[in-house]
Design a protein around this motif. Structure first.
Motif, PDB file in Angstrom:
ATOM      1  N   GLN A   7      -5.490  -6.926  -3.274  1.00  0.00           N
ATOM      2  CA  GLN A   7      -5.462  -5.820  -2.319  1.00  0.00           C
ATOM      3  C   GLN A   7      -5.989  -4.509  -2.929  1.00  0.00           C
ATOM      4  N   GLY A   8      -6.450  -4.577  -4.177  1.00  0.00           N
ATOM      5  CA  GLY A   8      -6.964  -3.377  -4.828  1.00  0.00           C
ATOM      6  C   GLY A   8      -5.893  -2.354  -5.156  1.00  0.00           C
ATOM      7  N   LEU A   9      -4.664  -2.832  -5.376  1.00  0.00           N
ATOM      8  CA  LEU A   9      -3.533  -1.923  -5.592  1.00  0.00           C
ATOM      9  C   LEU A   9      -2.933  -2.002  -6.994  1.00  0.00           C
ATOM     10  N   TRP A  10      -3.426  -2.915  -7.814  1.00  0.00           N
ATOM     11  CA  TRP A  10      -2.772  -3.159  -9.096  1.00  0.00           C
ATOM     12  C   TRP A  10      -2.723  -1.912  -9.987  1.00  0.00           C
ATOM     13  N   ASP A  11      -3.807  -1.207 -10.135  1.00  0.00           N
ATOM     14  CA  ASP A  11      -3.828  -0.039 -11.022  1.00  0.00           C
ATOM     15  C   ASP A  11      -2.825   1.016 -10.578  1.00  0.00           C
ATOM     16  N   ALA A  12      -2.767   1.264  -9.283  1.00  0.00           N
ATOM     17  CA  ALA A  12      -1.865   2.296  -8.761  1.00  0.00           C
ATOM     18  C   ALA A  12      -0.402   1.904  -8.921  1.00  0.00           C
ATOM     19  N   ALA A  63       0.819  -1.212   0.000  1.00  0.00           N
ATOM     20  CA  ALA A  63       0.000   0.000   0.000  1.00  0.00           C
ATOM     21  C   ALA A  63       0.856   1.266   0.000  1.00  0.00           C
ATOM     22  N   ASP A  64       2.047   1.175   0.586  1.00  0.00           N
ATOM     23  CA  ASP A  64       2.929   2.340   0.645  1.00  0.00           C
ATOM     24  C   ASP A  64       3.462   2.729  -0.726  1.00  0.00           C
ATOM     25  N   LEU A  65       3.329   1.838  -1.701  1.00  0.00           N
ATOM     26  CA  LEU A  65       3.818   2.128  -3.047  1.00  0.00           C
ATOM     27  C   LEU A  65       2.952   3.180  -3.745  1.00  0.00           C
ATOM     28  N   LYS A  66       1.796   3.467  -3.188  1.00  0.00           N
ATOM     29  CA  LYS A  66       0.918   4.489  -3.777  1.00  0.00           C
ATOM     30  C   LYS A  66       1.437   5.903  -3.523  1.00  0.00           C
ATOM     31  N   ALA A  67       2.345   6.051  -2.582  1.00  0.00           N
ATOM     32  CA  ALA A  67       2.856   7.374  -2.225  1.00  0.00           C
ATOM     33  C   ALA A  67       3.491   8.076  -3.431  1.00  0.00           C
TER      34      ALA A  67
END
Length: 248
Positions: free
Chosen positions: A151-156, A120-124
């Protein structure tokens, strides 16, 4: 003992990279160090056999085999690549066995000052580049995409993606500080402890398992089966364990 690199480009010239006495083992890039040790141990027990190790992304290896490249054993880093091998009739499905398992980890450069403790921290905004294997052809990339989608993070994260041709290239990008973070297998991260550090172990929807099989076109299927059996033997598993691979 003789462990020689396989040069697939020789196929383009019509030359063969392996002699009739060689046992060609095409294995996923993440198995490089472990299978080099396995190959040496196998040769010690079979003095007349020369193990030729060919390492690349699993899908690339399959394409080589399907195109007629010399190969006797195929070891993949995921079930998808081996499923493709079955569909292409590139391996003997009766010989297919799982022999190891692994974990997906998020790594950052050893000297990184970034606060990264989870995907999740990769969205920063401070994170600009993230390396991972190409999901279209690299098992670690498929595991990464599935984990991030869960985790719903693929697009970001994929918007910052730097695609690697295999897991070792992803590791190198991180080790050289060319990206802020990257996804690799735990066994790969352990090889460069002085250059990368594990920020997080990433759960995957499906277990990371490694299947092995005898190639359908092998001219020495008995020797190929013997190598496969050695990989699954107590000695073979001990060698794999020494490189961080877990039981299947």
């Amino acid at each position: 003992m003789r462990l020689r690199p396989f040069v697939a480009l020789l196929l383009l010239t019509g030359a063969s990279a392996a002699s009739a006495a060689d046992l060609v083992v095409s294995a996923a890039s993440s198995l490089t160090d472990a299978f080099q040790a396995v190959g040496k141990a196998y040769e010690a027990k079979h003095p007349g056999t020369h193990v030729v190790l060919n390492f690349a992304a699993s899908d690339v290896l399959l394409r080589q085999i399907a195109s007629g490249a010399p190969a006797d054993v195929f070891a993949s880093a995921d079930q998808t690549a081996m499923d493709k091998a079955v569909a292409a009739k590139a391996i003997d499905p009766s010989t297919r066995k799982d022999f190891a398992s692994n974990r997906l980890v998020l790594v950052v450069p050893q000297d990184s000052k970034a606060t990264i403790g989870s995907p999740a921290d990769l969205k920063a905004d401070s994170v600009k580049r993230v390396a991972y294997g190409d999901p279209a052809s690299v098992p670690v990339g498929r595991y990464t995409r599935a984990a991030l989608e869960q985790q719903g993070l693929w697009d970001a994260v994929s918007a910052k993606g730097v695609l690697a041709q295999n897991v070792r290239q992803s590791l190198d990008y991180v080790a050289r500080g060319e990206v802020d973070a990257g996804f690799v297998f735990a066994t790969d991260a352990a090889i460069l402890k002085d250059k990368v550090k594990v920020a997080a172990t990433v759960p995957t929807p499906k277990p990371i398992t490694y299947p092995i099989a005898v190639v359908a076109g092998s001219k020495q299927p008995a020797d190929a089966a013997a190598f496969e059996a050695f990989v699954q033997s107590a000695e073979g598993r001990k060698i794999l364990s020494g490189f961080g691979f877990e039981a299947p």
